[in-house]
Design an enzyme around this catalytic site. Structure first.
Site, mmCIF file in Angstrom:
data_model
loop_
_atom_site.group_PDB
_atom_site.id
_atom_site.type_symbol
_atom_site.label_atom_id
_atom_site.label_comp_id
_atom_site.label_asym_id
_atom_site.label_seq_id
_atom_site.Cartn_x
_atom_site.Cartn_y
_atom_site.Cartn_z
ATOM 1 N N ASN A 9 0.880 -1.177 0.000
ATOM 2 C CA ASN A 9 0.000 0.000 0.000
ATOM 3 C C ASN A 9 0.910 1.217 0.000
ATOM 4 O OD1 ASN A 9 -1.859 2.007 0.470
ATOM 5 N ND2 ASN A 9 -2.172 1.492 2.634
ATOM 6 N N TRP A 10 1.017 1.838 -1.177
ATOM 7 C CA TRP A 10 1.985 2.938 -1.317
ATOM 8 C C TRP A 10 1.520 4.233 -0.654
ATOM 9 C CZ3 TRP A 10 3.897 2.538 -7.112
ATOM 10 C CH2 TRP A 10 4.820 1.479 -7.208
ATOM 11 N N LYS A 11 0.249 4.331 -0.340
ATOM 12 C CA LYS A 11 -0.295 5.573 0.236
ATOM 13 C C LYS A 11 0.005 6.752 -0.708
ATOM 14 C CE LYS A 11 0.115 3.391 4.687
ATOM 15 N NZ LYS A 11 0.127 3.533 6.122
ATOM 16 N N HIS A 95 -9.531 2.126 4.701
ATOM 17 C CA HIS A 95 -8.258 2.237 5.431
ATOM 18 C C HIS A 95 -8.435 3.225 6.582
ATOM 19 C CE1 HIS A 95 -4.101 3.096 6.370
ATOM 20 N NE2 HIS A 95 -3.792 1.967 5.763
ATOM 21 N N GLU A 97 -6.637 5.487 7.630
ATOM 22 C CA GLU A 97 -6.287 6.874 7.289
ATOM 23 C C GLU A 97 -7.454 7.554 6.568
ATOM 24 O OE1 GLU A 97 -2.608 5.956 5.292
ATOM 25 O OE2 GLU A 97 -1.771 5.328 7.223
ATOM 26 N N GLU A 167 -6.036 -4.183 10.383
ATOM 27 C CA GLU A 167 -4.916 -3.273 10.622
ATOM 28 C C GLU A 167 -5.142 -2.495 11.917
ATOM 29 O OE1 GLU A 167 -2.743 -2.417 6.672
ATOM 30 O OE2 GLU A 167 -4.225 -0.870 6.995
ATOM 31 N N GLY A 173 2.499 2.135 10.669
ATOM 32 C CA GLY A 173 3.560 3.131 10.496
ATOM 33 C C GLY A 173 4.282 3.496 11.786
ATOM 34 N N SER A 213 3.110 -2.380 10.201
ATOM 35 C CA SER A 213 4.538 -2.605 10.399
ATOM 36 C C SER A 213 5.005 -4.021 10.036
ATOM 37 C CB SER A 213 4.938 -2.242 11.829
ATOM 38 O OG SER A 213 4.615 -0.888 12.099
ATOM 39 N N GLY A 234 2.669 -1.098 4.162
ATOM 40 C CA GLY A 234 2.937 0.274 3.759
ATOM 41 C C GLY A 234 4.421 0.512 3.545
ATOM 42 N N GLY A 235 5.082 1.004 4.578
ATOM 43 C CA GLY A 235 6.482 1.427 4.490
ATOM 44 C C GLY A 235 7.410 0.430 3.811
HETATM 45 P P1 PGA Z 1 2.743 0.108 7.540
HETATM 46 O O1 PGA Z 1 1.309 0.483 6.907
HETATM 47 O O2 PGA Z 1 3.143 -1.220 6.962
HETATM 48 O O3 PGA Z 1 3.649 1.223 7.105
HETATM 49 O O4 PGA Z 1 2.553 0.036 9.011
HETATM 50 C C1 PGA Z 1 0.328 -0.482 6.744
HETATM 51 C C2 PGA Z 1 -0.914 0.123 6.136
HETATM 52 O O5 PGA Z 1 -1.309 1.210 6.554
HETATM 53 O O6 PGA Z 1 -1.532 -0.466 5.229
#
Ligand code: PGA
Length: 251
Positions: A9-11, A95, A97, A167, A173, A213, A234-235
């Protein structure tokens, strides 16, 4: 058998040029789709480059959001119909966010899930609790409520085909991963919730990811759990080498 699904998930990261550099770096190095399905969820403007690559590779593509109407006076939104025409496979919805910063409600997410199916794509539906909810012992009830609301009105067949991403908000993150046991416990709870809303066969087929994470160092342990069928990452999915390590976690 549920095929594992590793999704990046590149955001709000990467340009079309950076997307091209990324796919050039992973070309020919992804696992067979029958072994591990690999997906990248990218910003809408990066999807053409991603879809072009996916046509000749094992990669599947995902949008990070879409609207629940196909067209009309909805300035700034992305049409699920257009995503489908472009050849996008999945759409991530709900998500934390988007729920938190953009005030998406359970009702919006349910409408989006229906719009995604109507346009022959597959939703990846996110759910997750805050640290306060977990500490107050409210996490299970909260997650069950999010799942029930998101799936409202979907058929058993649709639910069996979709993906749920658990999640925990406190693990996104932050570098603070849920332990594999904590992740398994909640993914098993989600599967039970689906069984109670539908039936055992639907619950046995729905794929459930853990996100928060996930990185090359912990992916194997997380993926070893019975009710965890994948990761939403994500990251650690932003760098080609790291994404390839995650995708090839079985090697
Ligand atoms: P993260 O993000 O791996 O950077 O914790 C996960 C996500 O929000 O999908």
């Amino acid at each position: 058998m549920r095929t594992p699904i590793i999704a990046g998930n590149w955001k709000l990261n990467k340009s079309p040029k950076e997307t091209q550099e990324f796919v050039d770096a992973i070309a020919g190095k992804l696992p067979a789709a029958s072994k591990v399905e690999t997906v990248i969820a990218a910003p809408a403007v990066d999807l053409p480059a991603l879809v072009a690559f996916a046509k000749n590779s094992e990669l599947k593509t995902a949008a990070e959001n879409c609207y629940f109407e196909d067209e009309g006076a909805f300035t700034g939104e992305t049409s699920p119909k257009v995503l489908s025409e472009m050849g996008v496979d999945y759409v991530v919805i709900g998500h934390s966010e988007r729920r938190g910063y953009f005030h998406e409600t359970d009702e919006d997410i349910n409408k989006k899930a229906k719009a995604i199916f109507r346009n022959n794509m597959t939703p990846i539906i996110c759910c997750g609790e805050t640290l306060e909810q977990r500490e107050a012992g409210e996490a299970e009830g909260w997650i069950a409520g999010q799942i029930k609301a998101a799936l409202d009105g979907l058929s058993a067949e649709q639910v069996a085909s979709l993906v749920i991403a658990y999640e925990p908000i406190w693990a996104i993150g932050t570098g603070k991963t849920a332990t594999a046991d904590q992740a398994e416990e909640m993914c098993a709870h989600i599967r039970k919730t689906v069984a109670s809303l539908y039936n055992e066969a639907t619950a046995a087929n729905v794929r459930i990811q853990y996100g928060g994470s996930v990185k090359p160092a912990n992916v194997k342990e997380i993926m070893s759990k019975e009710d965890i069928d994948g990761g939403l990452i994500g990251g650690a999915a932003l760098v080609p080498e790291s994404f390839l390590e995650l995708a090839n976690y079985q090697d």
